[in-house]
Design an enzyme around this catalytic site. Structure first.
Site, PDB file in Angstrom:
ATOM      1  N   GLU A  68       7.587   2.365  10.404  1.00 43.48           N
ATOM      2  CA  GLU A  68       8.078   1.455   9.375  1.00 43.48           C
ATOM      3  C   GLU A  68       9.447   1.862   8.840  1.00 43.48           C
ATOM      4  O   GLU A  68       9.702   3.029   8.547  1.00 43.48           O
ATOM      5  CB  GLU A  68       7.080   1.394   8.225  1.00 43.48           C
ATOM      6  CG  GLU A  68       7.429   0.386   7.153  1.00 43.48           C
ATOM      7  CD  GLU A  68       6.244   0.063   6.279  1.00 43.48           C
ATOM      8  OE1 GLU A  68       5.565  -0.952   6.553  1.00 43.48           O
ATOM      9  OE2 GLU A  68       5.972   0.838   5.337  1.00 43.48           O
ATOM     10  N   LYS A  70      11.338   1.694   5.752  1.00 35.05           N
ATOM     11  CA  LYS A  70      10.994   1.525   4.332  1.00 35.05           C
ATOM     12  C   LYS A  70      11.903   2.427   3.501  1.00 35.05           C
ATOM     13  O   LYS A  70      11.763   3.649   3.521  1.00 35.05           O
ATOM     14  CB  LYS A  70       9.520   1.897   4.126  1.00 35.05           C
ATOM     15  CG  LYS A  70       9.028   1.874   2.690  1.00 35.05           C
ATOM     16  CD  LYS A  70       7.564   2.301   2.674  1.00 35.05           C
ATOM     17  CE  LYS A  70       6.996   2.336   1.279  1.00 35.05           C
ATOM     18  NZ  LYS A  70       5.579   2.770   1.273  1.00 35.05           N
ATOM     19  N   LYS A 131       7.400  -7.530   6.973  1.00 36.48           N
ATOM     20  CA  LYS A 131       6.499  -7.063   5.922  1.00 36.48           C
ATOM     21  C   LYS A 131       7.039  -7.471   4.557  1.00 36.48           C
ATOM     22  O   LYS A 131       8.080  -6.987   4.124  1.00 36.48           O
ATOM     23  CB  LYS A 131       6.316  -5.545   5.999  1.00 36.48           C
ATOM     24  CG  LYS A 131       5.157  -5.052   5.138  1.00 36.48           C
ATOM     25  CD  LYS A 131       4.898  -3.583   5.355  1.00 36.48           C
ATOM     26  CE  LYS A 131       3.677  -3.142   4.559  1.00 36.48           C
ATOM     27  NZ  LYS A 131       3.474  -1.693   4.625  1.00 36.48           N
ATOM     28  N   GLU A 180      -4.128  -8.147   6.064  1.00 36.34           N
ATOM     29  CA  GLU A 180      -4.357  -6.875   5.379  1.00 36.34           C
ATOM     30  C   GLU A 180      -5.479  -6.999   4.353  1.00 36.34           C
ATOM     31  O   GLU A 180      -5.455  -7.866   3.484  1.00 36.34           O
ATOM     32  CB  GLU A 180      -3.074  -6.429   4.685  1.00 36.34           C
ATOM     33  CG  GLU A 180      -3.223  -5.154   3.878  1.00 36.34           C
ATOM     34  CD  GLU A 180      -1.909  -4.735   3.263  1.00 36.34           C
ATOM     35  OE1 GLU A 180      -1.016  -4.331   4.017  1.00 36.34           O
ATOM     36  OE2 GLU A 180      -1.760  -4.844   2.030  1.00 36.34           O
ATOM     37  N   ASN A 200      -5.575  -1.482   4.438  1.00 37.20           N
ATOM     38  CA  ASN A 200      -4.559  -0.743   3.687  1.00 37.20           C
ATOM     39  C   ASN A 200      -5.232   0.378   2.909  1.00 37.20           C
ATOM     40  O   ASN A 200      -6.134   0.134   2.100  1.00 37.20           O
ATOM     41  CB  ASN A 200      -3.809  -1.682   2.730  1.00 37.20           C
ATOM     42  CG  ASN A 200      -2.519  -1.062   2.214  1.00 37.20           C
ATOM     43  OD1 ASN A 200      -2.295   0.137   2.343  1.00 37.20           O
ATOM     44  ND2 ASN A 200      -1.667  -1.879   1.632  1.00 37.20           N
ATOM     45  N   GLU A 230      -3.328   1.310   7.675  1.00 38.78           N
ATOM     46  CA  GLU A 230      -2.006   1.277   7.057  1.00 38.78           C
ATOM     47  C   GLU A 230      -1.912   2.252   5.881  1.00 38.78           C
ATOM     48  O   GLU A 230      -2.793   2.280   5.034  1.00 38.78           O
ATOM     49  CB  GLU A 230      -1.693  -0.124   6.533  1.00 38.78           C
ATOM     50  CG  GLU A 230      -1.911  -1.253   7.513  1.00 38.78           C
ATOM     51  CD  GLU A 230      -1.840  -2.603   6.823  1.00 38.78           C
ATOM     52  OE1 GLU A 230      -1.045  -2.753   5.877  1.00 38.78           O
ATOM     53  OE2 GLU A 230      -2.595  -3.500   7.217  1.00 38.78           O
ATOM     54  N   SER A 231      -0.848   3.033   5.864  1.00 39.05           N
ATOM     55  CA  SER A 231      -0.468   3.872   4.721  1.00 39.05           C
ATOM     56  C   SER A 231      -1.259   5.184   4.635  1.00 39.05           C
ATOM     57  O   SER A 231      -2.431   5.253   5.002  1.00 39.05           O
ATOM     58  CB  SER A 231      -0.619   3.121   3.397  1.00 39.05           C
ATOM     59  OG  SER A 231       0.139   1.942   3.392  1.00 39.05           O
TER      60      SER A 231
END
Length: 292
Positions: A68, A70, A131, A180, A200, A230-231
């Site tokens: 990603e 970010k 995103k 998500e 997520n 995710e994350s």
């Protein structure tokens, strides 16, 4: 005694969505929907092929890393303010990313639609996830126009009917959907059969992250789908455990973006992950031992 009123705890997701509604109203005044639709139609007519499939890329990848781009987050401020969309995504591609995620929200994440365009112009050919906090069809046309392959739809932001409509429009534009979910109440959306099922690990109301969330929800997802965690992923061992639990995609941003060379950080992570690949055939460890 005085009755002291405690201030209401701010839900960051509610704040972002409220701001996004105002932002989109302003954007549509600047570029009316009819004009944007015409631009996308002209673009699609010129294209020789549809955008590359993110789902296929993840299902075929030995690592499944979605790297990603970010630069900022609401909880932690600037992560890498100087990072350039014309350099980092291409470096991710060169160092083995299966797909990319590019933040396009400006006020909370320091992103722009132009970042997707810059990545494509730099030579990025792998799938790109647009995103953002998508609440209306207009944003899907934005995603298609700037060169994305897939869009993120967040269950907590959308009721079932709205999510279904957005998914139908996205597919009509040749975009795949990563849906998500975060908790049990979001799982009703899984029945909409998105291209990719995301879990997520970050609570979007509080921004607290717990990678065990993916392990908790993994058994509630349909079998054989393209599931994405995710994350909060920072260790190769975590990816190994998540893959055993059925995940095929692993969205990572902050871990790489905090490094001076995000592309090199991805290469190092992938090398470490590949060294653990034989352990995929061993017994699944406890999720508690896999927290980042």
């Amino acid at each position: 005694m005085f009755n002291v009123q405690r201030p209401k705890k701010v839900d960051i997701l509610e704040e972002i969505v409220a701001h996004k509604r105002m932002e989109m109203e302003q954007r549509m005044q600047f570029v009316p929907p009819r004009r944007l639709h015409a631009l996308v139609e002209e673009q699609m007519a010129r294209e020789a092929s549809a955008p590359p499939s993110m789902r296929c890329a993840l299902m075929d990848s030995p690592t499944g890393i979605i790297a990603e781009f970010k630069r900022k987050s609401p909880a932690k401020g600037w992560i890498n303010r100087e990072a350039r969309a014309g350099a980092v995504p291409l470096a991710y591609q060169a160092n083995g990313a299966a797909a990319l995620s590019i933040l396009t929200d400006t006020d909370y994440f320091g992103g722009y639609d132009e970042f997707v365009q810059e990545a494509r112009q730099s030579g990025v050919t792998i799938p790109v996830l647009y995103k953002n906090f998508i609440i209306c069809e207009y944003q899907l046309f934005q995603a298609r126009f700037c060169g994305a392959s897939a869009v993120l739809l967040i269950a907590a932001c959308l009721d079932l009917d709205t999510c279904r409509t957005l998914m139908r429009t996205a597919r009509g534009l040749g975009l795949e959907v990563l849906l998500e979910m975060h908790g049990e109440r979001d799982l009703d959306h899984a029945a909409l059969e998105p291209d990719m099922y995301g879990v997520n690990n970050r609570n979007l109301g509080t921004f607290v992250t717990d990678v065990d969330n993916s392990f908790r929800l993994s058994g509630r997802l349909p079998q054989g789908v393209c599931a994405v965690s995710e994350s909060g992923i920072a260790r190769p061992e975590t990816v190994v455990g998540l893959r055993r639990a059925g995940f095929r995609g692993f969205l990572m941003g902050e871990h790489f973006m905090r490094q001076s060379d995000p592309g090199r950080a991805l290469a190092d992570f992938t090398a470490a992950l590949n060294s653990l690949t034989p352990s995929l055939n061993s017994k699944t460890p406890s999720p508690n031992s896999l927290t980042p």
